[in-house]
Design a protein around this motif. Structure first.
Motif, mmCIF file in Angstrom:
data_model
loop_
_atom_site.group_PDB
_atom_site.id
_atom_site.type_symbol
_atom_site.label_atom_id
_atom_site.label_comp_id
_atom_site.label_asym_id
_atom_site.label_seq_id
_atom_site.Cartn_x
_atom_site.Cartn_y
_atom_site.Cartn_z
ATOM 1 N N GLU A 81 1.285 -1.430 0.008
ATOM 2 C CA GLU A 81 -0.148 -0.325 -0.187
ATOM 3 C C GLU A 81 0.803 1.587 -0.436
ATOM 4 O O GLU A 81 0.401 2.280 -0.770
ATOM 5 C CB GLU A 81 -0.871 0.088 1.066
ATOM 6 N N SER A 82 1.599 1.011 0.689
ATOM 7 C CA SER A 82 3.074 2.592 1.068
ATOM 8 C C SER A 82 3.640 2.780 -0.663
ATOM 9 O O SER A 82 3.901 4.012 -0.928
ATOM 10 C CB SER A 82 3.468 2.069 1.812
ATOM 11 N N SER A 83 3.659 1.342 -1.188
ATOM 12 C CA SER A 83 4.432 1.577 -2.698
ATOM 13 C C SER A 83 3.553 2.360 -3.818
ATOM 14 O O SER A 83 3.897 1.766 -4.635
ATOM 15 C CB SER A 83 5.668 0.354 -2.731
ATOM 16 N N ASN A 84 2.120 2.541 -3.688
ATOM 17 C CA ASN A 84 1.243 2.651 -4.903
ATOM 18 C C ASN A 84 1.031 1.348 -5.409
ATOM 19 O O ASN A 84 0.816 1.518 -6.426
ATOM 20 C CB ASN A 84 1.631 3.497 -5.382
ATOM 21 N N ALA A 85 1.135 0.044 -5.185
ATOM 22 C CA ALA A 85 1.066 -1.491 -5.533
ATOM 23 C C ALA A 85 -0.104 -1.126 -6.628
ATOM 24 O O ALA A 85 0.483 -1.785 -8.513
ATOM 25 C CB ALA A 85 0.866 -2.466 -4.822
ATOM 26 N N GLN A 86 -1.489 -1.253 -6.463
ATOM 27 C CA GLN A 86 -2.319 -1.120 -7.479
ATOM 28 C C GLN A 86 -1.626 -0.435 -8.592
ATOM 29 O O GLN A 86 -2.334 -0.393 -10.022
ATOM 30 C CB GLN A 86 -3.560 -0.262 -6.894
ATOM 31 N N MET A 87 -1.671 1.521 -8.369
ATOM 32 C CA MET A 87 -0.458 2.257 -9.613
ATOM 33 C C MET A 87 0.230 0.848 -10.658
ATOM 34 O O MET A 87 -0.081 2.022 -11.487
ATOM 35 C CB MET A 87 -0.350 3.376 -8.951
ATOM 36 N N TRP A 88 1.008 0.359 -9.925
ATOM 37 C CA TRP A 88 2.167 0.113 -10.336
ATOM 38 C C TRP A 88 1.929 -0.598 -11.385
ATOM 39 O O TRP A 88 1.730 -1.347 -12.602
ATOM 40 C CB TRP A 88 3.403 -0.270 -9.349
ATOM 41 N N ARG A 89 0.550 -2.107 -10.707
ATOM 42 C CA ARG A 89 0.026 -2.932 -11.223
ATOM 43 C C ARG A 89 -0.267 -2.489 -12.660
ATOM 44 O O ARG A 89 -0.346 -3.069 -13.393
ATOM 45 C CB ARG A 89 -0.877 -3.885 -10.192
ATOM 46 N N SER A 90 -1.041 -1.683 -12.503
ATOM 47 C CA SER A 90 -2.026 -1.087 -13.522
ATOM 48 C C SER A 90 -1.022 0.023 -14.624
ATOM 49 O O SER A 90 -1.494 -0.540 -15.778
ATOM 50 C CB SER A 90 -2.822 0.234 -13.143
ATOM 51 N N ARG A 91 0.037 0.213 -14.126
ATOM 52 C CA ARG A 91 0.664 0.608 -15.205
ATOM 53 C C ARG A 91 1.840 0.267 -16.246
ATOM 54 O O ARG A 91 1.831 -0.768 -17.182
ATOM 55 C CB ARG A 91 2.232 2.037 -14.225
ATOM 56 N N ILE A 92 1.891 -1.675 -15.155
ATOM 57 C CA ILE A 92 3.090 -2.212 -16.471
ATOM 58 C C ILE A 92 2.141 -3.633 -17.027
ATOM 59 O O ILE A 92 1.904 -3.702 -18.217
ATOM 60 C CB ILE A 92 3.241 -3.781 -15.228
ATOM 61 N N ALA A 93 0.215 -3.188 -16.238
ATOM 62 C CA ALA A 93 -0.570 -4.139 -17.270
ATOM 63 C C ALA A 93 -0.545 -3.072 -18.285
ATOM 64 O O ALA A 93 -0.709 -3.751 -19.298
ATOM 65 C CB ALA A 93 -1.763 -4.433 -16.984
ATOM 66 N N ALA A 94 -0.817 -1.720 -18.478
ATOM 67 C CA ALA A 94 -0.472 -0.878 -19.936
ATOM 68 C C ALA A 94 0.246 -0.938 -20.934
ATOM 69 O O ALA A 94 -0.002 -0.309 -21.849
ATOM 70 C CB ALA A 94 -1.275 0.718 -19.348
ATOM 71 N N ARG A 107 11.064 -0.160 -12.117
ATOM 72 C CA ARG A 107 10.903 0.631 -10.400
ATOM 73 C C ARG A 107 9.669 0.668 -9.566
ATOM 74 O O ARG A 107 9.520 1.171 -8.470
ATOM 75 C CB ARG A 107 9.620 1.700 -11.724
ATOM 76 N N TRP A 108 9.141 -0.075 -9.937
ATOM 77 C CA TRP A 108 7.976 -0.696 -8.584
ATOM 78 C C TRP A 108 8.903 -1.421 -7.717
ATOM 79 O O TRP A 108 8.143 -1.178 -6.932
ATOM 80 C CB TRP A 108 6.627 -1.422 -8.986
ATOM 81 N N THR A 109 10.022 -2.809 -8.243
ATOM 82 C CA THR A 109 10.555 -3.165 -7.098
ATOM 83 C C THR A 109 11.604 -2.103 -6.602
ATOM 84 O O THR A 109 11.301 -1.745 -4.739
ATOM 85 C CB THR A 109 11.345 -3.996 -7.701
ATOM 86 N N CYS A 110 11.740 -1.145 -7.622
ATOM 87 C CA CYS A 110 12.453 0.262 -6.336
ATOM 88 C C CYS A 110 11.355 0.641 -5.050
ATOM 89 O O CYS A 110 12.082 0.804 -4.314
ATOM 90 C CB CYS A 110 13.311 1.468 -6.993
ATOM 91 N N ALA A 111 10.247 0.894 -5.417
ATOM 92 C CA ALA A 111 9.310 1.471 -4.977
ATOM 93 C C ALA A 111 9.409 0.743 -3.459
ATOM 94 O O ALA A 111 8.554 1.705 -2.322
ATOM 95 C CB ALA A 111 8.186 1.964 -5.890
#
Length: 211
Positions: A81-94, A107-111
């Motif tokens: 939740e602190s790393s905005n996981a849902q946002m990153w999942r959506s970004r990867i899927a896009a 970048r998600w891994t780093c965040a």
């Protein structure tokens, strides 16, 4: 109003209050534990100290989390939740290009790691109580990578000499917390330098060369 209905009304009214109080208590315990873990380490922190710092009884800590390692488990569950996981999942899927998919994952891994860097040091320690938590985290990361590698394979983006299982293994090794801590603490890299290196290295290790 019938007595039974009145009692049910009172119970439904009190229940959210109890839940809110329990949630606040858990938050206070987690906050106290985080401060103590960072100052004293996992091994140097007792449940009694956590309870005293949070202003609750020792039994309350045990009732809420079971063990000291259970408190760490709750902290780890907050990391996504602190790393905005849902946002990153959506970004990867896009993403529609293999390089962009790996860059977004890097970048998600780093965040994810940056969000709770002190806690990662605790969880990555040698304390036997945390071994199962580390194993669960590694399994969760492998599952996520299996999905990413599957997409790359469907796009014919993987190196032709690399099987899917081998690709997952390479990505899993590169995205571990030990690599992150080695880069940012051992080598003094910034988070941006780490994520750029990770994206570049994942591409070199996994992707078929462009024509």
């Amino acid at each position: 109003m019938p007595a039974g209905r009145s009692q049910n009304t009172r119970r439904s009214y009190r229940s959210p209050l109890r839940e809110q109080h329990a949630a606040r208590t858990r938050e206070e315990i987690v906050r106290a534990a985080r401060d103590l873990f960072e100052a004293e380490g996992f091994g140097g922190t007792t449940v009694a100290a956590i309870a005293a710092t949070a202003g609750v009884s020792v039994q309350t800590v045990y009732s809420a989390f079971g063990t000291k390692a259970g408190v760490v488990r709750a902290m780890l569950e907050q990391m996504e939740e602190s790393s905005n996981a849902q946002m990153w999942r959506s970004r990867i899927a896009a993403q529609n290009e293999p390089e962009k998919i790996l860059e977004a994952f890097a970048r998600w891994t780093c965040a994810f790691f940056v969000a709770s860097k002190p806690l990662l040091s605790i969880a990555h320690g040698a304390a036997p109580e945390l071994a199962d938590l580390a194993a669960q985290g590694d399994a969760h990361r492998r599952l996520a990578l299996t999905s990413v590698i599957g997409r790359l394979e469907e796009m014919h983006g993987l190196r032709p000499d690399l099987r899917r299982e081998e690709a997952v293994d390479r990505a899993w090794l590169l995205t571990g917390v030990a690599t992150f801590l080695g880069a940012t603490r051992g080598c003094g890299w910034t988070a941006d330098a780490y994520s750029s290196w990770l994206a570049e290295t994942l591409g070199q290790q996994l992707l078929a060369p462009r024509d």
